[in-house]
Design an enzyme around this catalytic site. Structure first.
Site, PDB file in Angstrom:
ATOM      1  N   ASP A 176     -11.817  -5.814  -3.554  1.00 38.46           N
ATOM      2  CA  ASP A 176     -10.401  -5.470  -3.516  1.00 38.46           C
ATOM      3  C   ASP A 176     -10.290  -4.106  -2.831  1.00 38.46           C
ATOM      4  O   ASP A 176     -11.282  -3.378  -2.681  1.00 38.46           O
ATOM      5  CB  ASP A 176      -9.784  -5.460  -4.925  1.00 38.46           C
ATOM      6  CG  ASP A 176      -8.267  -5.619  -4.868  1.00 38.46           C
ATOM      7  OD1 ASP A 176      -7.684  -5.422  -3.779  1.00 38.46           O
ATOM      8  OD2 ASP A 176      -7.650  -5.939  -5.907  1.00 38.46           O
TER       9      ASP A 176
HETATM   10  C1  BGC Z   1      -4.529  -6.081  -4.320  1.00 41.72           C
HETATM   11  C2  BGC Z   1      -5.073  -7.325  -3.648  1.00 41.72           C
HETATM   12  C3  BGC Z   1      -4.630  -7.366  -2.222  1.00 41.72           C
HETATM   13  C4  BGC Z   1      -5.114  -6.104  -1.531  1.00 41.72           C
HETATM   14  C5  BGC Z   1      -4.771  -6.031  -0.063  1.00 41.72           C
HETATM   15  C6  BGC Z   1      -4.820  -4.829  -3.517  1.00 41.72           C
HETATM   16  O1  BGC Z   1      -4.080  -3.764  -4.008  1.00 41.72           O
HETATM   17  O2  BGC Z   1      -5.054  -5.964  -5.619  1.00 41.72           O
HETATM   18  O3  BGC Z   1      -4.637  -8.454  -4.341  1.00 41.72           O
HETATM   19  O4  BGC Z   1      -5.096  -8.517  -1.596  1.00 41.72           O
HETATM   20  O5  BGC Z   1      -4.542  -4.991  -2.173  1.00 41.72           O
HETATM   21  O6  BGC Z   1      -3.438  -5.767   0.132  1.00 41.72           O
END
Ligand code: BGC
Length: 754
Positions: free
Chosen positions: A293
């Site tokens: 993540d």
């Molecule tokens: C989220 C993810 C997301 C990623 C990219 C993160 O803050 O937890 O679910 O895909 O950002 O935007």
């Protein structure tokens, strides 16, 4: 001759040679593909993804291998003065540069599960795309075919927007009803979550792009998500959250898995040997790659050796842990073996081959998106996901035509609400209610310009008045002067925050005032999950519309007017009070930012209805519950055990009402003498459309893991021999038909046979 021309010349030459000497295949056609790609033998589509990966990997330099394991945020980040590198799809979640020399495309990553999202700091105009209803709404359809169709639709928009990796597939169990991201996930039960999210992922990937399942694992609340340790016993995890991932992955083969922000039993999920090496890549034999993540990486060697394959979203991590420098040092001093870098690349490349990304390059071709067709898909999803929670005296459906209707509140004159954070899709026609909610991420609150008011007006013969609902007295006066009132109440939820279950902005008082003025009050709740309803007894009807997506206004009106049956069923328990939850107080609340803390999931696998069953609590609304405009009767429940030991359940359902409708017969199973985390588990269901008077039989084979508990010491699932009870009915608390069956019992390994 320049390089490009030389390459073109060479391949023409090779093709010509191939034509003259081509061997014949079994069908008598010359085998051209294999030889035409001599310059890039890994582009030979007749080879397996593994073989192609091996061929390509052999050609790669160490620097090139380092390139594929390090990703960049695809959007400016003002607070950190960050501008994304050239080559990104502007305003996107992420980007991993390609390697032109070898024909490896860039990985263009877009959020997320509801459609093609745009990051808020984009310097370019927002991409306006079709939004599905919230994930929880899709799961509430209990219709995997719809989930797949919705996935195929957003995957197509992703491809036509130039993305080949979609960060969709949120399958975290709803353990915590206050979790701000429940709207992206959707179920408290591993079978329901696994089947529905698996269907969505396979739809997305049918576009020759990769979908990412996430957030692995136990990312069950947003409060303290970067620091908390989700602590749970292994058996409990295997039978709940991990099982949801396992089932979804078996059904969809996602190219990638996103490890979560939180720690899991002490170690960060993205450097967690148990989660990544032992369970995912070991027991489940996962061959794809693990991406982090955005900001979830905390080390180089530990993360690399414990199973992380790709660090995402530079600038979010504190250091460039998988960047050329740190990774280079770790490779040089041996703390990360070169074989591990090869494995990371092998996994990424294999996924690119396996899912058709290498053979079907993406391009920005958004003029090709058929928004009209996609609106129908999202509408179908939304209308099957809307759950009719109360319908006193058959107040709904309304008859089309003239009656004096008061529509109140919720910006129903402007549009429908969506959830906040990285998954927010900016709908076509822009945000009709700008300026609401937090100024920064996960805000602002975004609405889709598909107003329920217009859709109701179109059906009600024009005799409809609107009141904003800001003044309950004025709203009540309008309601008193009307034949009936439809009140829209909204609870916005979003990423990075958790939310109380009480409706904000005095909306409970609004509903109470309107209901007092007019008993024929219908409440439409837009929320990301369960909310309390202190006015429930006073109102005539209640619909849970979740966040209904781009065509949400139409979908709501179609259900209200009975153009379709109300056929959604709750994928989560609505608690009556916080005292009923395993953690009445949210852990980490009020702690200074960055303070590490533990959340002890002592309930183990007893999530949602299982917890309520075990404790004997009466929820506000039970898991699986939802009314229809017709009535159904259940019978003929049979449980039979095949020669291979498979338990198969069957039954029948009859539409005993006056109208056509959709039934969701649910089957539950539990040991007659106890011994599980809860008295019963969902074992299967069907969604069946039935004309008035019609019956249908259904048969559901039961996944053996749903009959088992997990033996950690032996790494095996264990089905205890003995009597089991089977239930059939309409929800976890309405199961009128039961039978019993004897199982011989047995054990089977957690390690999947390849
Ligand atoms: C989220 C993810 C997301 C990623 C990219 C993160 O803050 O937890 O679910 O895909 O950002 O935007």
């Amino acid at each position: 001759m320049n390089n490009r021309k030389m390459r073109a010349f060479m391949s023409t030459l090779m093709l010509a040679t191939a034509m003259t000497m081509a061997p014949l295949n079994a069908a008598g056609n010359p085998v051209v593909a294999a030889t035409a790609t001599l310059a890039r033998p890994w582009m030979d589509t007749s080879l397996s993804a593994e073989a192609r990966t091996d061929l390509l990997l052999r050609e790669m330099t160490v620097d090139e291998k380092k390139t594929l394991v390090y990703g960049y945020f695809g959007s400016p980040f003002k607070e950190r003065n960050y501008a994304p590198p050239a080559g990104v799809r502007m305003g996107s979640a992420g980007y991993i540069p390609g390697i032109e020399r070898l024909g490896i495309p860039a990985q263009w990553q877009t959020d997320a599960g509801l459609g093609v999202a745009t990051q808020r700091d984009s310097t370019e105009p927002m991409r306006e795309r079709t939004s599905l209803p919230a994930g929880i709404a899709t799961v509430a359809t209990w219709n995997p075919a719809l989930a797949r169709q919705g996935g195929a639709m957003i995957g197509k928009e992703a491809r036509l927007s130039g993305f080949n990796v979609m960060l969709a597939g949120g399958v975290n169990l709803v353990r915590e009803p206050r979790n701000g991201r429940n709207f992206e996930y959707g179920a408290e039960d591993p079978l329901l979550a696994g089947i529905m999210v698996g269907a969505q992922i396979s739809g997305i990937q049918s576009n020759n792009i990769i979908s990412t399942i996430k957030h692995y694992a136990l990312n069950a609340q947003e409060t303290g998500r970067f620091v908390l340790s989700a602590n749970i016993d292994e058996a409990g995890a295997r039978m709940s959250d991990l099982l949801a991932f396992e089932i979804a992955m078996e059904r969809s083969n996602p190219g990638s898995v996103m490890c979560a922000y939180n720690r899991y039993n002490g170690d960060y999920a993205c450097e967690n040997d148990f989660l990544l090496n032992k369970v995912l890549k070991g027991d489940w034999g996962y061959k794809g790659y693990v991406m982090s993540d955005w900001g979830a990486v905390h080390s180089t060697a530990k993360a690399a050796n414990n199973g992380l394959d790709q660090e995402s979203g530079y600038i979010f991590d504190k250091e460039m842990f998988f960047g050329a420098d740190l990774l280079g040092k770790a490779l040089a001093d041996g703390s990360v073996p070169m074989a591990r870098l090869d494995d990371m690349n092998r996994r990424i490349l294999r996924a690119l081959f396996d899912h058709g990304v290498m053979d079907n390059p993406v391009a920005v071709e958004d003029h090709k998106i058929d928004y009209a067709a996609h609106a129908k898909i999202t509408r179908a999803d939304a209308e099957e996901g809307i759950v009719l929670l109360k319908n006193q005296g058959g107040l709904l459906p309304l008859a089309a035509g003239a009656s004096k209707i008061a529509v109140i509140g919720g910006y129903a004159d402007k549009g429908v609400m969506s959830g906040g954070g990285s998954s927010t899709v900016f709908g076509r026609g822009g945000n009709p209610v700008p300026g609401l909610g937090p100024k920064n991420f996960p805000g602002p609150i975004v609405f889709h310009a598909n107003p329920p008011l217009a859709a109701i007006q179109a059906r009600a013969g024009g005799n409809v008045a609107f009141d904003t609902g800001t003044d309950p007295t004025a709203a009540a006066k309008l309601a008193a002067d009307s034949d009936l009132a439809i009140v829209f109440v909204n609870q916005w939820t979003g990423e990075a925050m958790d939310f109380a279950l009480t409706l904000p902005d005095n909306q409970d008082a609004l509903v109470a005032a309107v209901a007092k003025a007019n008993k024929r009050t219908i409440v439409v709740v837009q929320s990301g999950g369960p909310v309390f309803m202190p006015w429930l007894k006073e109102v005539g009807a209640v619909l849970a519309a979740w966040y209904p997506g781009s065509a949400g206004g139409e979908a709501i009106a179609r259900v209200i007017y009975g153009e379709v049956d109300a056929s959604g069923r709750l994928p989560v328990t609505f608690p009556a009070s916080l005292d009923q939850l395993p953690r009445p107080k949210l852990d980490g609340e009020g702690l200074p930012d960055g303070t590490k803390f533990d959340v002890s999931y002592g309930e183990g696998a007893a999530v949602g209805y299982k917890w309520f069953d075990q404790k004997g609590y009466k929820p506000l609304f039970a898991f699986g519950y939802g009314l229809s405009y017709t009535r159904f009767a259940y019978k003929d429940l049979k449980a039979s055990v095949g020669t291979d030991g498979t338990l198969t359940l069957s039954g029948s359902v009859t539409n005993i009402g006056e109208r056509a409708g959709k039934a969701v017969p649910q089957l539950y199973v539990g040991p007659a003498t106890g011994g599980w985390e809860a008295p019963k588990r969902l074992a299967g269901w069907q969604k069946l459309e039935l004309a008035s008077g019609a019956s249908s039989r259904f048969t559901v084979p039961v996944d053996a893991r749903l009959l088992a508990t997990f033996d950690v010491a032996k790494n095996e699932w264990v089905v205890k021999p003995g009597r089991y009870k089977v239930w059939l009915g309409a929800s976890a608390t309405d199961l009128p038909v039961t039978t019993e069956v004897t199982l011989k019992g047995g054990r089977f390994s957690a390690v999947k046979a390849n």
